[in-house]
Design a protein around this motif. Structure first.
Motif, short mmCIF file in Angstrom:
data_model
loop_
_atom_site.label_atom_id
_atom_site.label_comp_id
_atom_site.label_asym_id
_atom_site.label_seq_id
_atom_site.Cartn_x
_atom_site.Cartn_y
_atom_site.Cartn_z
N LEU A 1 1.05 -1.33 0.07
CA LEU A 1 0.11 0.20 0.07
C LEU A 1 0.93 1.45 0.08
CD1 LEU A 1 -2.91 -0.92 2.33
CD2 LEU A 1 -3.01 -1.20 -0.15
N VAL A 2 1.75 1.31 0.74
CA VAL A 2 2.55 2.52 0.82
C VAL A 2 3.33 2.60 -0.19
CG1 VAL A 2 4.58 3.65 2.07
CG2 VAL A 2 2.75 2.27 3.35
N VAL A 3 4.14 1.59 -0.79
CA VAL A 3 4.88 1.84 -1.99
C VAL A 3 3.88 2.09 -3.27
CG1 VAL A 3 6.23 0.53 -3.78
CG2 VAL A 3 6.53 0.14 -1.19
N TYR A 4 2.65 1.58 -3.31
CA TYR A 4 1.93 2.11 -4.42
C TYR A 4 1.33 3.27 -4.19
CZ TYR A 4 1.24 -2.60 -6.63
OH TYR A 4 1.53 -3.93 -7.11
N ALA A 5 1.19 3.99 -2.98
CA ALA A 5 0.71 5.24 -2.85
C ALA A 5 1.74 6.26 -3.17
CB ALA A 5 0.61 5.48 -1.22
N PHE A 6 3.02 5.81 -3.25
CA PHE A 6 4.15 6.74 -3.95
C PHE A 6 4.12 6.69 -5.21
CE2 PHE A 6 5.06 7.41 0.47
CZ PHE A 6 5.69 8.55 0.39
N GLY A 7 4.11 5.21 -5.72
CA GLY A 7 4.31 4.93 -7.01
C GLY A 7 3.50 5.34 -8.38
N LEU A 8 2.17 5.06 -7.77
CA LEU A 8 1.06 5.09 -8.75
C LEU A 8 0.93 6.69 -9.15
CD1 LEU A 8 -1.60 3.04 -7.35
CD2 LEU A 8 -0.33 2.57 -9.31
N PRO A 9 1.01 7.78 -8.29
CA PRO A 9 0.91 9.13 -8.89
C PRO A 9 2.12 9.74 -9.54
CG PRO A 9 0.39 8.96 -6.40
CD PRO A 9 0.92 7.60 -6.61
N VAL A 10 3.21 8.97 -9.54
CA VAL A 10 4.22 9.38 -10.38
C VAL A 10 4.16 8.90 -11.56
CG1 VAL A 10 6.81 9.25 -10.51
CG2 VAL A 10 5.85 9.73 -8.23
N GLN A 11 3.91 7.68 -11.63
CA GLN A 11 3.66 6.87 -12.69
C GLN A 11 2.58 7.42 -13.64
OE1 GLN A 11 2.63 2.80 -12.54
NE2 GLN A 11 2.35 2.45 -14.47
N ALA A 12 1.51 7.92 -12.84
CA ALA A 12 0.46 8.50 -13.86
C ALA A 12 0.88 9.98 -14.25
CB ALA A 12 -0.82 8.58 -12.83
N PHE A 13 1.49 10.77 -13.60
CA PHE A 13 2.11 11.85 -14.08
C PHE A 13 3.10 11.60 -15.21
CE2 PHE A 13 5.26 15.33 -13.81
CZ PHE A 13 4.55 16.31 -14.08
N VAL A 14 3.97 10.76 -15.23
CA VAL A 14 4.88 10.84 -16.23
C VAL A 14 4.48 9.91 -17.26
CG1 VAL A 14 7.20 9.53 -16.77
CG2 VAL A 14 6.93 10.42 -14.52
N THR A 15 3.78 8.92 -17.59
CA THR A 15 3.04 8.53 -18.47
C THR A 15 1.70 9.23 -19.06
OG1 THR A 15 1.65 6.99 -17.17
CG2 THR A 15 3.72 6.16 -17.70
N ARG A 16 1.29 10.34 -18.12
CA ARG A 16 0.30 10.98 -18.85
C ARG A 16 -1.10 10.44 -18.91
NH1 ARG A 16 2.88 15.47 -22.92
NH2 ARG A 16 4.42 16.21 -21.46
N LEU A 17 -1.44 9.49 -17.88
CA LEU A 17 -2.65 8.61 -17.93
C LEU A 17 -3.40 8.94 -16.72
CD1 LEU A 17 -1.35 4.92 -18.80
CD2 LEU A 17 -2.55 6.44 -20.39
#
Length: 209
Positions: free
Chosen positions: A130-146
């Motif tokens: 949960l914690v790792v995803y909480a950091f990873g998902l927003p950054v991934q969405a921002f970089v991939t523009r999804l």
């Protein structure tokens, strides 16, 4: 630095060992899903670092690892490294390892209590997923523009593997605490120090303890 966060030479050596373990777990490489984030075994090392070293030492081990990646060492799965990785689609997940290890250790070793299966599994799942995803998902969405929702939906493919790693990490942790409790020196180090015993204390005082 307080007693809770003071590291001695042994702590530093153990921190270095777990940073190396995460690096070694990246040697087999990984395979990408949806072309962005690879599935690797390195999160297993993150889970073990938090569960075995405790919150501060576990987070320190991951901080050392991330710092080495940032200066260019190819320690991530597939031989990747450099500051560019930390601002790419996987960057949030890697940064999240630091906080994930801390949360794992904080839950697993809550108040210095004896480790239990339930608290160990919950701690590893909360911090390692949960914690790792909480950091990873927003950054991934921002970089991939999804959209964040679409990114989270795509990331569901990682969950079964993460749950398997959670179970493996819990089994290793609970086996180790029985076979080699000295490996959990970090938990003992955070306990309050015993008050000094006065020289010449009476036998009655000794018996009361």
């Amino acid at each position: 630095m307080t007693q809770r966060t003071r590291f001695d030479a042994t702590d530093i050596a153990r921190i270095a060992v777990f940073a190396a373990i995460v690096a070694v777990l990246g040697l087999p490489g990984g395979f990408s899903v949806f072309g962005a984030v690879p599935i690797t075994a390195q999160t297993l090392g993150v889970m073990l670092a938090g569960a075995i070293l405790g919150p501060w030492r576990g987070a320190a081990a991951m901080l050392v690892f991330v710092a080495l990646v940032a200066i260019g060492l190819p320690l991530l799965a597939g031989g990747h490294g450099g500051i560019g990785v930390l601002v790419g689609p996987t960057g949030g997940y890697v940064i999240g390892w630091i906080f994930g290890a801390f949360v794992i250790g904080a839950i697993v070793h809550a108040r210095g209590r004896k480790l239990t299966w339930l608290r160990t599994i919950v701690g590893i799942a909360v911090g390692g997923i949960l914690v790792v995803y909480a950091f990873g998902l927003p950054v991934q969405a921002f970089v991939t523009r999804l959209p964040l929702g679409e990114t989270a939906l795509q990331s569901l493919v990682f969950v079964p593997g993460d749950l398997i790693k959670t179970v493996i990490a819990a089994v290793i942790t609970m086996t180790l605490v029985r076979a080699y409790p000295r490996a959990f020196r970090a938990a003992a180090a955070t306990a309050p120090a015993a008050p000094p015993v006065a020289v010449g204390a009476s036998t009655a005082d000794d018996d009361s303890r």
